[in-house]
Each structure stands twice: as C-alpha cells, then as structure tokens.
Write an enzyme that holds these catalytic residues in place. Sequence first.
Site, mmCIF file in Angstrom:
data_model
loop_
_atom_site.group_PDB
_atom_site.id
_atom_site.type_symbol
_atom_site.label_atom_id
_atom_site.label_comp_id
_atom_site.label_asym_id
_atom_site.label_seq_id
_atom_site.Cartn_x
_atom_site.Cartn_y
_atom_site.Cartn_z
ATOM 1 N N MET A 331 6.955 -10.678 6.108
ATOM 2 C CA MET A 331 7.906 -9.574 5.982
ATOM 3 C C MET A 331 7.652 -8.523 7.057
ATOM 4 O O MET A 331 8.590 -7.968 7.648
ATOM 5 C CB MET A 331 7.814 -8.929 4.601
ATOM 6 C CG MET A 331 8.880 -7.880 4.339
ATOM 7 S SD MET A 331 8.726 -7.050 2.733
ATOM 8 C CE MET A 331 9.196 -8.382 1.628
ATOM 9 N N GLY A 332 6.376 -8.247 7.346
ATOM 10 C CA GLY A 332 6.050 -7.295 8.404
ATOM 11 C C GLY A 332 6.528 -7.768 9.760
ATOM 12 O O GLY A 332 7.140 -7.016 10.517
ATOM 13 N N TRP A 334 8.916 -9.816 10.284
ATOM 14 C CA TRP A 334 10.376 -9.799 10.295
ATOM 15 C C TRP A 334 10.901 -8.436 10.728
ATOM 16 O O TRP A 334 11.881 -8.344 11.480
ATOM 17 C CB TRP A 334 10.927 -10.146 8.907
ATOM 18 C CG TRP A 334 12.389 -9.823 8.796
ATOM 19 C CD1 TRP A 334 13.415 -10.430 9.457
ATOM 20 C CD2 TRP A 334 12.988 -8.776 8.015
ATOM 21 N NE1 TRP A 334 14.616 -9.839 9.129
ATOM 22 C CE2 TRP A 334 14.386 -8.821 8.245
ATOM 23 C CE3 TRP A 334 12.486 -7.826 7.141
ATOM 24 C CZ2 TRP A 334 15.265 -7.942 7.633
ATOM 25 C CZ3 TRP A 334 13.361 -6.954 6.534
ATOM 26 C CH2 TRP A 334 14.728 -7.009 6.772
ATOM 27 N N HIS A 335 10.270 -7.361 10.291
ATOM 28 C CA HIS A 335 10.706 -6.033 10.713
ATOM 29 C C HIS A 335 10.525 -5.830 12.215
ATOM 30 O O HIS A 335 11.315 -5.126 12.845
ATOM 31 C CB HIS A 335 9.942 -4.948 9.949
ATOM 32 C CG HIS A 335 10.453 -4.723 8.564
ATOM 33 N ND1 HIS A 335 9.815 -5.233 7.445
ATOM 34 C CD2 HIS A 335 11.538 -4.064 8.092
ATOM 35 C CE1 HIS A 335 10.489 -4.883 6.358
ATOM 36 N NE2 HIS A 335 11.544 -4.186 6.723
ATOM 37 N N GLY A 336 9.502 -6.446 12.786
ATOM 38 C CA GLY A 336 9.279 -6.316 14.225
ATOM 39 C C GLY A 336 7.851 -6.674 14.582
ATOM 40 O O GLY A 336 6.929 -6.485 13.785
#
Length: 405
Positions: A331-332, A334-336
């Site tokens: 998830m981290g 995915w944010h960037g």
Amino acid sequence: MPNLSPYADPQYFVLLVVTLIPVMLGLYYGKRFRVYETIWTAAFLLLTFGGIKWHQGVMLVAYVVYQLALVMGYDRYRKRYNQTGVFVALVVLSALPLALVKLSPAVHLPKLALLGFLGISYLTFKTVQVIMELRDGTIKEVSPFLFLRFLLFFPTITSGPIDRYRRFQQDDVAVPSRHDYLELVNTGVMRIFQGFVYKYIIGYIFGTLMLPHVAHQVLMHRSAFLGTGLSWPLVAYMYVYSMYLFFDFAGYSLFAVGISNLMGVRTPMNFNAPFKAQNIKDFWNRWHMSLSFWFRDFVFMRFTFFVMKHRLIKNRIRVSQFAYLVNFLIMGFWHGVTWYYIVYGLFHATAIIINDIWLRYKKRHSAQLPHNRWTQALAVVITFNVVCLSFLIFSGELNTLWFKH
C-alpha cells in the site's frame, strides 16, 4: 476543447446533473437507458481526458483495450484450463501498467509516467479483482459490455470508491422500484450536499486558509525542529493536515457516491467516522474502506492463505504479522516510491501488529483491566493521535524539513 476536473467547481455539477436528467427519468419509470448512459460516459470522458490532456485519453483507451483483452482472454481460458502460472501471469500483466507508472520516478525513466492517466490505480484494482474472482469461481462469466461499464463508470473513475464487479452487476441488471429509487435519490442528494460542506467549506478552511499558514510557521521554526526534534508548529501542521486530508477526500467520495445513487447504483461508501475508531484496526475498517477492504481481500487474505498452504511459516500469529507487513508495504509503494510513503505503510503495519498483541493480552487479562466509557474515550484519543502522526509522515512535510535547502 476545455477540460473538466471532476467535482472541481459548481459548473461541473450543473452540467453533470442536467445531463443525467434523462437517466433519472428513465429510472423513475423503471427503465435503464444504457445507450444514453454509454454516450453520456463517452462525452464526459472526452471532456475530462480530451483537449490538452489528449495523451491521457489515448492512454486510457489503450489501457481499457489491453485490460479487456486480458480479462476476456482469461475468462475463456479458465473454462478449459485453470493453471496457476497463467493466473499469476495475468495478474502481473494487469498490474504492470500501474507498476511502471509508479516506478518511473524511482528508476529515472519519466517517459514511463506517460503511460498513466487520472484514475489508473482504481481501474487496475477493479481489473485485478475481476481476474482473481474469475480464478476463484465467484464470478462465473464476464460480459464485455458490462465489464466496460463497470470499469468506466464515470462517477468513480478518477478516485473511487472501488466497487466490486458482482455488486455493480446487481445494480446494473435490476432497475430499482420507484419507491426504492426515490429513496436512493434522496440519499444521493444528501450525500452531495454533505460533500459540499466537507470539501468546499470545512476542507477549504483547513486546506486553503490554515494549512499554508502553519506550513510557513513550520519552515520558520525549522532550526528548532532540527535541533530538538520538536516543533509546536509541526504539531499544529500534523492536525491541520489530517483534518484537511479527511474532509477533502471524504467530500470527494461523497460526491462520487451521491452521483452514483442518482444513476441507480449503490456505490459503497468510503468513510465511516474514522476518527471515532478505538484502535488502528478499527480505523482501517472506517477509513478509505473500499481500498482497505480491497487490500484485505486481495493482498492480505491471499498472502496469508498462500503462506499457510505451503507452510512457509507455522505460527499463525507470525503469519498474520508478516501478512500485515506485506499488505501495508505494498500500500505504501502504491502511494509512491518515496521513503515517506513506504515508512507510512510500515508505520501502520507496526501499529496493527502492536494492536493485535495488545488485544490478545487484553483478552487474557480482561478481568484485571478496566473497560468503561473513559477507557473507550482514551482509546479513541490514542488512536486519533497515532493516525495523525502517520498522516504527518504521509504528507511529506518531514522530507521538506530535512532536505529543503
């Protein structure tokens, strides 16, 4: 050709609602005008991704054709064969365009970013979900036309919420009764007005009026932070940014859900009073729910099943802890691909692991530990501050403090 930014100004809402009148009239009389909805969707996609954003429009069309080919190809393939290797390859291929876009800054290949467009993440989540549920057999068959309607459902295309194919199919196939539709319209209108309050009043106060001021104060006191590790303006920034992040995003999501309701679609809600959460797991059951539930079902649960099936880790508690790390690390990323997004993911994984340890301890010692409204209030306060600290990391403000010259 002028570009429209979804839910950005009153003119957008006027155009949206006026052009939806035929759809609403049709639903009121028990009919769904799919041809009109298709033309309406194409027109709004052109207004959003045309003009100066034409390259995004081209990438969107290419992306949709690519994903449609993957899904329909796998749908036909798995009816005769069901090899795991092919399934894994299809999931990787489906996620590949998003991965390349996200990795482009880290690998210093900015041209890869040109593959992206507004909303590529949410379309990827939808497609991967369909492929995985085809593999499971929970989706028996995919209609190309319905898949395109599901993928390109305009109210949610840019920032969610992330719907599920089978749930969307139920709304698309069954037109609600007049009574149910009027109730849905009433709910949708209320959500749209609530979205206006959240995004354009409260969000404006925190994001436009307060946030630049406290950010300036943080920079003015940068030396104090670097010297002692504490800066009261930074604490103020943490809370102001957290409020802005919630009200802006929740307002946007309310718009998407409200417009969906006008179209006779019960798009799932994204937020449920997240700052009332009594622990960090409860928070993720309330915050950006469509995303957190997607990661729970298609990353956490499947990774857990894989590890247990192959007995890679025997201790069930360690399996769940490792799965949390994998889930939130993805998830981290995915944010960037920046340190603060990755640390944000690891922060939440660590917080949930600690929370699970505490809950097991609490269960074993329930007779010795107090449980009343005061302890519940304390739990809410602690969770709120832990979440706000994570949002400070997420904001990138610490990166500005440490590396700004």
